[in-house]
Design an enzyme around this catalytic site. Structure first.
Site, mmCIF file in Angstrom:
data_model
loop_
_atom_site.group_PDB
_atom_site.id
_atom_site.type_symbol
_atom_site.label_atom_id
_atom_site.label_comp_id
_atom_site.label_asym_id
_atom_site.label_seq_id
_atom_site.Cartn_x
_atom_site.Cartn_y
_atom_site.Cartn_z
ATOM 1 N N GLU A 23 72.386 40.157 40.361
ATOM 2 C CA GLU A 23 72.617 39.563 41.680
ATOM 3 C C GLU A 23 73.704 38.493 41.631
ATOM 4 O O GLU A 23 73.658 37.570 40.820
ATOM 5 C CB GLU A 23 71.316 38.947 42.222
ATOM 6 C CG GLU A 23 71.471 38.364 43.615
ATOM 7 C CD GLU A 23 70.157 37.970 44.259
ATOM 8 O OE1 GLU A 23 70.197 37.396 45.365
ATOM 9 O OE2 GLU A 23 69.097 38.225 43.667
ATOM 10 N N LYS A 44 67.037 41.766 48.194
ATOM 11 C CA LYS A 44 65.639 41.710 48.602
ATOM 12 C C LYS A 44 65.175 43.125 48.862
ATOM 13 O O LYS A 44 65.767 43.850 49.661
ATOM 14 C CB LYS A 44 65.450 40.860 49.866
ATOM 15 C CG LYS A 44 65.375 39.375 49.607
ATOM 16 C CD LYS A 44 64.147 39.014 48.817
ATOM 17 C CE LYS A 44 64.170 37.558 48.382
ATOM 18 N NZ LYS A 44 63.046 37.250 47.500
#
Length: 459
Positions: A263, A279
């Protein structure tokens, strides 16, 4: 002591480029760099658009650390400490060494490399800290390397830079011996939550959501295990099992950081800035049919859609603090990315930075990343501190570089372990929303930690 004058040097840069240069060639050289204290390796894997470059940094001329408001500057000649604002001092250090000539088109040609721990939040906001700090690691650890290696994976080239600052590099600490050889021996990981307690903590987060305190919060558990041997060797094995764009290894002297993140927190190039929150997670299937089913399940999940959309809104707000008005846009929403063990849903939020904004000001407006706190951010961080037994340290902070020529690339330090003395620690977590199921949330943390857990079992 008051804030000192930082050294100001006219910097010259020597550049040497070789081709071809493979991932393996970069890793062979990075392995030697990782043996020395105050070094860092940022390794990209896979074929995503954010995995073009790998970098290695070594032989720093100075290192800045902070512990709350206490700041330490270490050089080869001295070590001084004072009280101050760590982010303002970070900016001063970058500016004091910045050259007055063009640095070319490289992704990084000088500046600082290192990490910002999650607890840096405590100097940005007024927050309680009741969770136990049992490791005493820095909130900031950034150094100015005199030697830099850059691997362009698209061009298959290696570029070597040597910075002339007029200052000698910091001598390696004796603890660098921990990174010699490939010996590894580990114990059984033990969580700071048992499953029932973790699920009870999830229920408490859901209760806060019902009461209107928050919309979601990220909750993690930390595993601790005995560790003997070379943490860089562990990092290499993890990369071989599950390559991702934002792997990082930092040898910080008395501790080492092993990060296998996929990420991106912040990427800056000139006035452009972006963040890429993740997410939504599903495990990879054992067959192509099962894998496709998992992917479709993630794509159609109302819960995962809601969770990512809330974090995107939070990050739009954070990025807007540092950007030109109305320039912040969601350029991509809910892109599905496949990794070795999981599928993830990813969005991209981008904007145009205000003129003259500094790296420290960017961090002050956005840190820590909203994808690993919750929404609203401050109340979520208060709840995290209430429910998690130990502070997070590097986990869910950021690792990467802050460059001289309006450039930065920082990850979110998930899938991250810290080795200190004869023990190692790693955490895994997930976002809790109103309709979260406690048992499912516990299982998700294990899916996210599967690569490391299975690697440890195989040692």
């Amino acid at each position: 002591m008051s804030s000192p004058d930082f050294p100001s040097r006219t910097v010259a840069i020597k550049t040497r480029k070789t081709s071809p240069g493979s991932d393996a060639a970069f890793l062979d050289l990075a392995r030697e760099i990782g043996k020395t204290s105050y070094s860092a390796v940022l390794m990209s894997g896979g074929d995503l658009d954010c995995s073009r470059y790998s970098l290695a940094f070594s032989e720093p001329v100075c290192c800045l650390k902070s512990f709350g408001a206490k700041i330490i500057l270490e050089t080869a000649q001295d070590k001084i400490s004072w009280e101050g604002d760590p982010l303002a001092e970070l900016d001063r250090l970058i500016q004091s060494f910045a050259p007055d000539f063009d640095l070319g088109a490289l992704p990084f040609a000088g500046g600082l490399a290192g990490y910002a721990a999650y607890e840096l939040k405590n100097v940005i906001e007024k927050l309680p800290q009741t969770a136990e700090d049992d490791l005493g690691l820095p909130d900031l650890f950034f150094f100015l390397p005199s030697k830099i290696m850059i691997h362009d994976r698209h061009e298959s080239s290696l570029t070597f830079l040597e910075l002339e600052t007029g200052m000698p590099p910091i001598p390696p600490a004796h603890s660098h011996d921990v990174c010699n050889g490939n010996h590894l021996k580990t114990g059984v990981p033990v969580s700071n939550f048992d499953p029932k307690d973790y699920m009870l903590a999830v229920e408490k987060v859901i209760a806060y959501i019902r009461e209107g305190d928050i919309y979601q919060a990220n909750l993690s558990q930390r595993f601790q295990f005995a560790f003997e041997g070379n943490p860089f060797a562990l990092w290499e094995r993890l990369f071989a099992r599950n390559p991702a764009p934002f792997y990082a290894f930092i040898h910080a002297g008395d501790h080492q950081v092993v990060c296998t993140s996929m990420e991106r927190f912040l990427y800056r190039k000139g006035s452009y800035i972006e963040t890429r929150p993740i997410k939504g997670t599903r495990p990879r299937g054992k067959t192509p049919e099962e894998d496709q089913r998992m992917k479709e399940e993630l794509a159609s999940s109302v819960k995962e859609h809601s969770e990512l959309s809330m974090i995107v809104d939070l990050l739009r707000n954070d990025i807007s603090r540092i950007c030109v008005g109305k320039s912040v846009k969601v350029t991509e929403h809910r892109r599905l990315e496949a990794y070795e063990n999981v599928h993830h849903a990813v969005s991209i939020v981008a904007g145009e930075l205000r003129p003259g904004i500094t790296p420290g000001e960017i961090l002050r407006g956005t840190f820590p990343g909203g994808s690993i706190t919750g929404c609203p951010k401050i109340r979520s961080m208060e709840i995290i501190d209430e429910l998690e037994p130990h502070v997070r340290h590097v986990y869910t902070g950021s690792i990467g570089y802050l460059g001289w020529h309006e450039n930065m690339d920082l990850n979110i330090a998930i899938r991250t372990a810290v080795r200190k003395k004869d023990k190692a620690y790693f955490s895994v977590g997930g976002g809790i929303v109103f309709d979260s199921q406690p048992a499912d949330e516990f299982d998700e943390t294990l899916h996210k930690g599967r690569t490391l857990l299975e690697t440890l079992k195989s040692l």
